[in-house]
Motif scaffolding. Structure first.
Motif, short mmCIF file in Angstrom:
data_model
loop_
_atom_site.label_atom_id
_atom_site.label_comp_id
_atom_site.label_asym_id
_atom_site.label_seq_id
_atom_site.Cartn_x
_atom_site.Cartn_y
_atom_site.Cartn_z
N UNK A 47 -52.06 -16.00 -0.22
CA UNK A 47 -52.49 -17.37 0.10
C UNK A 47 -53.98 -17.54 0.36
N UNK A 48 -54.68 -16.48 0.78
CA UNK A 48 -56.05 -16.68 1.24
C UNK A 48 -57.02 -16.93 0.08
N UNK A 49 -57.95 -17.80 0.32
CA UNK A 49 -59.07 -18.04 -0.60
C UNK A 49 -60.15 -18.75 0.21
N UNK A 50 -61.40 -18.55 -0.17
CA UNK A 50 -62.49 -19.16 0.60
C UNK A 50 -62.64 -20.63 0.20
N UNK A 51 -61.97 -21.48 0.97
CA UNK A 51 -61.98 -22.91 0.64
C UNK A 51 -63.37 -23.53 0.72
N UNK B 111 -63.18 -31.19 -11.23
CA UNK B 111 -62.90 -29.87 -10.67
C UNK B 111 -62.50 -29.99 -9.19
N UNK B 112 -63.11 -30.94 -8.49
CA UNK B 112 -62.73 -31.14 -7.09
C UNK B 112 -61.27 -31.56 -7.01
N UNK B 113 -60.87 -32.44 -7.93
CA UNK B 113 -59.47 -32.89 -7.94
C UNK B 113 -58.55 -31.72 -8.24
N UNK B 114 -58.99 -30.85 -9.16
CA UNK B 114 -58.18 -29.68 -9.50
C UNK B 114 -58.06 -28.75 -8.29
N UNK B 115 -59.19 -28.55 -7.60
CA UNK B 115 -59.17 -27.68 -6.42
C UNK B 115 -58.23 -28.24 -5.37
N UNK B 116 -58.22 -29.57 -5.26
CA UNK B 116 -57.35 -30.19 -4.27
C UNK B 116 -55.88 -29.93 -4.57
N UNK B 117 -55.56 -29.85 -5.86
CA UNK B 117 -54.18 -29.61 -6.25
C UNK B 117 -53.83 -28.12 -6.10
N UNK B 118 -54.75 -27.26 -6.55
CA UNK B 118 -54.43 -25.83 -6.60
C UNK B 118 -54.68 -25.13 -5.28
N UNK B 119 -55.72 -25.58 -4.59
CA UNK B 119 -56.09 -24.90 -3.34
C UNK B 119 -56.17 -25.90 -2.18
N UNK B 120 -55.09 -26.63 -1.92
CA UNK B 120 -55.16 -27.61 -0.83
C UNK B 120 -55.42 -26.90 0.50
N UNK B 121 -56.27 -27.48 1.31
CA UNK B 121 -56.59 -26.94 2.63
C UNK B 121 -57.02 -25.48 2.56
N UNK B 122 -57.70 -25.12 1.47
CA UNK B 122 -58.21 -23.75 1.38
C UNK B 122 -57.13 -22.70 1.25
N UNK B 123 -56.03 -23.08 0.61
CA UNK B 123 -54.91 -22.15 0.46
C UNK B 123 -54.50 -22.12 -1.02
#
Lengths: 421, 336, 341
Positions: free
Chosen positions: A288-292, A342-354
């Motif tokens: 789950x971890x990723x640097x949000x 890309x921000x929208x994509x990040x929001x879908x794939x990595x919501x809340x930095x996860x």
């Protein structure tokens, strides 16, 4: 008698699977062993082979959740009369059903098809979502639900029907951008870059891979690819899979970095026979971890000054990220729509930095030669995710590298890839 | 709000507003009388009637014996025969002793007699928890009376409405039950001078919003408004509807709001089950507004127990601002 | 009217022959109404139950003798007699009894809620003791508005043990209101006798607790009832406050049509029937030459005809419309609450 095509059990605790796509059109012939359809379980996506020769009829609509061992299509022999659908689809119950008895007989247990909740053949959706879909003349199954237990919300429908202007970009359509190297022979290498990067990032590594044809794919909303409305990880994989399918390759070596690594793994899981080898560089999907903060920083940066600090986090040795490199990187990110997409994509794939997708089961399943390359000073995704790999997967861990081994140490990485490719 | 209101409005407390309404009514109409326990020289248990007895005398501001059934019945009989009584129950809980006259007589006389009579009685019920008065002095039983056809039931939440609804109730030919939340008595707010009425059966939109409809009654209106301000800072735009009347309920306003927001929270102090929230929810579920719902309906009501004495417990058993916040966040994030 | 000696009964001394003949007719109308109601019930024409007041006619009619249309009465579940006594139209009563749109309550109230506000009849009441506080309220109105009207509150022996009785009498006395409480003691609250249910020997004894005059009279003696109630009414009308009159009487029939009369003996019923208030009234009128024997029979025949015509007309009247079932719940409804499905 037509042959039933059933939803296979591919996981220990799998109760049902969702039909993602059919490889064969209704009425078209398929040979036993040919890929017939793709399924997705709560753990993975994969390709299912045809159980017999025949013509495909009555396939369950894409998106239908089918209980394991239950029919999802029928194959008719040449000349056999095609009547009504022989039985109902074995739609899955909302709660995971207790593991059914192993289906040993060829004839599946028909009664199950009728004991399943018939209402749940429809996807879960709110009344408003149902109304909006109905007004638009669209089937609810064509939407991806983001609500609890996959419930389709009004926003899911609205965004799918007409992209919200507030998202800062207008969704585009069209195939992903594919670029090819000149020269090289044999089975090609397909490269899939990471988040907020693009196909040009492979240049340092490519100098070590010239013996094979190299094919680069730009992810949706990256590089020269269209800015697509991606609603979940499966959506992203679907786009890339379509691009790979369109290449009509007999076989390919797949190399993916970071998010591209996750996509490559998912692709290998659904196209196992076409992928000759799999190389995952600092891949996503194994924890789950990723640097949000870094993801957000990369997406938001509108000038070199704000981009460079985040780029430096990608490499173990900051001096690799020169001012010139940062300027070039910023130049490729000048389009605000691209950043918003890309921000929208990040929001879908990595919501809340996860990392909102989990591919560990897929890694257990893939059979082709597979290796993972990771830098132990990776500040974006913890390298320790690599330790979850099963024994059959080779690990190449570098003490002095960060999140981009293919740029930080292209010759080392090139050597490892070439040993198999 | 009319022009007169803007120019002649003063700050009054909720109880001063009620007193002013009664004063105006007593002054305007000889038929109006006040009845209740200790409403004369004592000024009412909550001081609402104040010194009206000095102005209008004991014939018109009548202390009754501690006889809730008899008192309520006398008010009903007087209303039936030409007076306009305003009957105060000292605590709404004590109305249980007078339910026979409210439910069997006041509510039904007109109907039973084929429309030959009207019963223009007004009854006031100091209600609600928060005063440490425990289980028999803290209830919110408005749904009891609202369940009875023939009665009208209002719950003013502001000083302005407390006055306007009382004056409207006096003009109404049918029995009107007014539930006044005790914690509101000291609340100040602008109150227009002079005579005006607030329509019975009409809800008020206290705050417009796009994302979620919070339908509230009485003191919960203020909790909902407080929650809405916090939610606004989080980007959640809540619409707050003050039902004001729970019978007849303002279906149109509620349904229009739900059609707009697609999400509904109903918050009220009475026990959650079989209460105002059940009616509001069912109203939405039974109407075309159902097709606009984008999340399950949430009811926030009193716990399934009598009101406890201990202050922490007393607070815990009725909805509070954080409960509304949690519900609104859950709904708007699609987590419910 | 010339003064008559004191040994002549009060009613004869006080009322004109016309009023007395009219009272006699009303007693017959009550009896025939109840018999007609019972007959209709037996023939399956009645939807609900009924509470018959056969045997109590003198109490109902005697108590209303000095009342005008301005004066109010509240009544009980056994209220047909009070209605007739207060001047109701028996055809409209039967129509209500049959549930017709032309009935007093347009078919919404039935036997237990017949009222005629235009004649001062605020209605029968299905709740034992329900009318007591309402009567006090009506008296309060009269006092406040200065109408001079008096309210007569009929109730039964059963109601004297309700809290509402005590609260109502107390308030009427505290506020000195023009109300007369008439307790028709017919010995039984449904099956429970007054001896088994009530601590005092006479219900009128309870008046003392509320500092009002209380008197017990023979409820089957028209003149005795009239004398006692008239005196209480005059007292109330003069602003002297309330009074309580207990009339001892008997219902010949059971409590309602489902009563199997297990709690009293045939002998007791026969004994009371031998003291028929109508027979006694006939004797009173004949003895004092108000009417002749022939006229007695003629009055009864007149009553019979009126009732037969009323039943025929009421039977033929239209039923209420189903789509109007919720009419008259409110005088003015601000918002449409919808109609029943």
């Amino acid at each position: 008698m037509p042959v039933e095509v059933i939803m296979p059990k591919v996981d220990m605790d799998m109760a049902s699977g969702k039909i993602m796509s059919w490889h064969v059109a209704v009425g078209q012939p398929v040979a036993k062993g040919d890929p017939l359809f793709d399924i997705e379980t709560d753990k993975a996506a994969m390709e299912v082979e045809s159980p017999a020769d025949g013509m495909l009829y009555h396939p369950a609509p894409e998106g239908t959740e089918i209980q394991i061992g239950q029919p999802c299509a029928w194959l008719y022999a040449e000349g056999e009369e095609v009547g009504d659908q022989p039985a109902a689809f074995g739609a899955a119950a909302a709660e995971p059903a207790p593991p059914p008895e192993p289906v040993a007989a060829v004839e599946p247990v028909r009664e199950l098809a009728f004991t399943a909740e018939p209402a749940l053949e429809k996807p879960r959706a709110t009344p408003r979502a149902r109304r909006l879909a109905s007004e638009a003349g669209r089937d609810l199954t064509s939407f991806v639900g983001t609500g609890p237990r996959g419930r389709v919300q009004a926003d899911d429908v609205l965004q799918a029907l007409a992209p919200a202007p507030s998202a800062g970009f207008t969704a585009e359509t069209g195939p992903l951008s594919i670029t090819r190297s000149k020269g090289g022979e044999g089975t090609p290498i397909v490269l899939i870059h990471g988040f907020a990067s693009d196909a040009t990032s492979w240049a340092p590594l490519e100098t070590h891979l010239r013996h094979r044809p190299v094919i680069r794919i730009d992810l949706p909303s990256h590089g020269k690819s269209p800015k697509l409305r991606i609603r979940c990880f499966a959506d992203l994989v679907k786009e890339v899979r379509a691009a790979v399918d369109d290449l009509h390759l007999d076989a390919a070596h797949l190399v993916g970095h970071s998010l591209g690594g996750a996509v490559a793994l998912a692709l290998a899981d659904t196209r196992p026979r076409k992928i000759a080898s799999l190389t995952l560089i600092a891949p996503g999907g194994l924890g789950p971890e990723i640097d949000g903060a870094a993801l957000t920083g990369l997406c938001n940066a509108t000038r070199v000054e704000s981009l460079a600090p985040w780029l430096r986090r990608l490499a173990a040795d900051e001096s690799l990220i020169t001012d010139g490199y940062a300027r070039l990187a910023m130049a490729s990110r000048n389009d605000p729509a691209l950043r918003h997409a890309q921000a929208a994509l990040a929001d879908v794939l990595f919501p809340d930095g996860t990392q909102a997708f989990d591919l560990r089961a897929a890694l257990d399943r893939v059979d082709m030669p597979t290796r993972i390359i990771w830098g132990k000073r990776d500040a974006i995704i913890p390298w320790s995710h690599a330790l979850r790999a099963p024994g059959k997967v080779a690990l190449h861990l570098f003490d002095g590298l960060g999140h981009m081994p293919q740029i930080e140490a292209p010759d080392e990485v090139g050597k490892i890839i070439r040993s198999l490719v | 709000m009319n022009a007169q209101t803007e120019t002649n409005s003063r700050e009054l407390t909720y109880s001063e507003a009620i007193r002013e309404a009664m004063d105006i009514a007593l002054g305007n109409d000889e038929r109006v009388i006040l009845m209740g326990e200790d409403i004369g020289v004592y000024g009412g248990a909550f001081g609402v009637t104040g010194d009206l007895v000095e102005k209008y005398g004991t014939d018109r501001v009548m202390d009754t014996p501690i006889s809730e059934l008899g008192g309520a019945g006398v008010a009903v009989g007087a209303a039936l025969t030409g007076l306009r009584p305003i009957f105060e129950f000292q605590f709404s809980d004590f109305a249980t002793l007078g339910m026979e006259q409210i439910v069997n007589q006041a509510a039904k006389l007109r109907f039973m007699l084929g429309g030959a009579v009207s019963v223009p009685v007004v009854m006031r019920f100091p209600a609600g928890s928060g005063t440490g008065a425990a289980a028999q002095h803290s209830q919110s039983l408005e749904a009891w009376t609202a369940h009875v056809p023939g009665l009208k039931v209002v719950q003013p939440s502001t000083p302005e409405d407390a006055k306007g609804l009382l004056l409207a109730a006096l003009e109404d030919p049918d029995p009107v039950m007014i539930y006044e939340h005790k914690l509101l008595y000291k609340m100040k707010g602008p109150v227009p001078a002079g005579h005006y009425t607030t329509p019975i059966g009409k809800a008020a939109i206290r705050r417009e919003g796009r994302d979620v409809s919070i339908v509230a009654t009485a003191i919960m209106v203020h909790k909902a408004l407080e929650a809405a301000e916090t939610l606004a800072r989080e980007g959640i735009d809540a619409e707050v509807i003050d039902l004001r009347t729970i019978r007849p309920i303002d279906r149109d306003t509620v349904l229009a709001s739900v059609r707009k927001t697609g999400r509904l929270i109903c918050v009220y102090e009475g026990v959650k089950t079989l209460g105002v929230g059940a009616e509001v929810s069912a109203m939405v579920a039974e109407s075309d507004a159902f097709d606009f719902l984008d999340a399950p309906i949430v009811r926030l009501g009193g716990a399934e127990c009598p009101i406890p004495y201990n202050p922490q417990l007393e607070k815990a058993v009725v909805p509070q601002v954080p409960d509304i916040l949690d519900a609104a966040r859950g709904l708007t994030k699609g987590r419910i | 009217m010339p003064e008559l000696p004191d040994n002549v009964p009060y009613a004869i001394r006080t009322y004109s022959p016309e009023r007395l003949r009219d009272a006699f007719l009303k007693m017959h109308l009550i009896r025939k109404f109840e018999e007609g109601a019972e007959n209709s019930y037996t023939r399956g024409l009645i939807h609900g139950t009924m509470h018959l007041s056969i045997g109590q006619e003198a109490s109902a009619v005697g108590a209303c003798m000095s009342l005008t249309d301005e004066d109010k009465i509240t009544s009980t579940h056994r209220g047909h007699g009070h209605c007739v006594a207060k001047g109701a139209d028996v055809e409209k009563m039967f129509a209500e009894f049959f549930g017709k749109e032309t009935g007093y309550c347009k078919g919404r109230g039935g036997s237990m809620h017949i009222a005629d506000p235009s004649k001062g009849n605020l209605g029968a009441n299905g709740i034992v003791g329900g009318g007591l506080p309402i009567a006090v309220g009506a008296a309060l109105s009269a006092k406040r508005l200065g109408t001079g009207a008096v309210t007569v509150c009929f109730f039964g022996d059963g109601a004297n043990n309700e809290g509402a009785f005590h609260e109502a009498l107390n308030m009427a006395a505290v506020w000195k209101l023009p109300v007369v409480f008439v307790c028709e003691n017919n010995k039984y609250g449904m099956s429970t006798s007054i001896e088994r249910s009530t601590a005092v020997k006479r219900i009128s004894d309870r008046a003392a607790a509320y500092a009002m005059p209380g008197v017990t009279v023979d409820g089957n003696d028209f003149s005795a009832v009239t004398e006692a109630v008239d005196q209480a009414v005059a007292h109330a009308r003069a602003g002297e406050g309330p009074g309580l009159v207990e009339t001892l009487t008997y219902r010949w029939r059971g409590h309602s049509k489902s009563d199997r009369n297990r709690y009293r003996t045939k002998e007791e019923i026969a004994d009371w029937q031998s003291r028929d208030p109508i027979v006694a009234m006939a004797r009173l009128l004949v003895d004092h030459h108000i009417v002749s024997e022939d006229e007695i029979a003629a009055v009864e025949a007149e009553a019979t005809t009126i009732i037969e015509n009323a039943i025929a007309a009421a039977s033929a009247a239209p039923d209420p419309k189903v789509e109007e079932a919720t009419r008259d719940v409110y005088t003015a409804l601000i918002l449409d609450e919808g109609t029943p499905a």
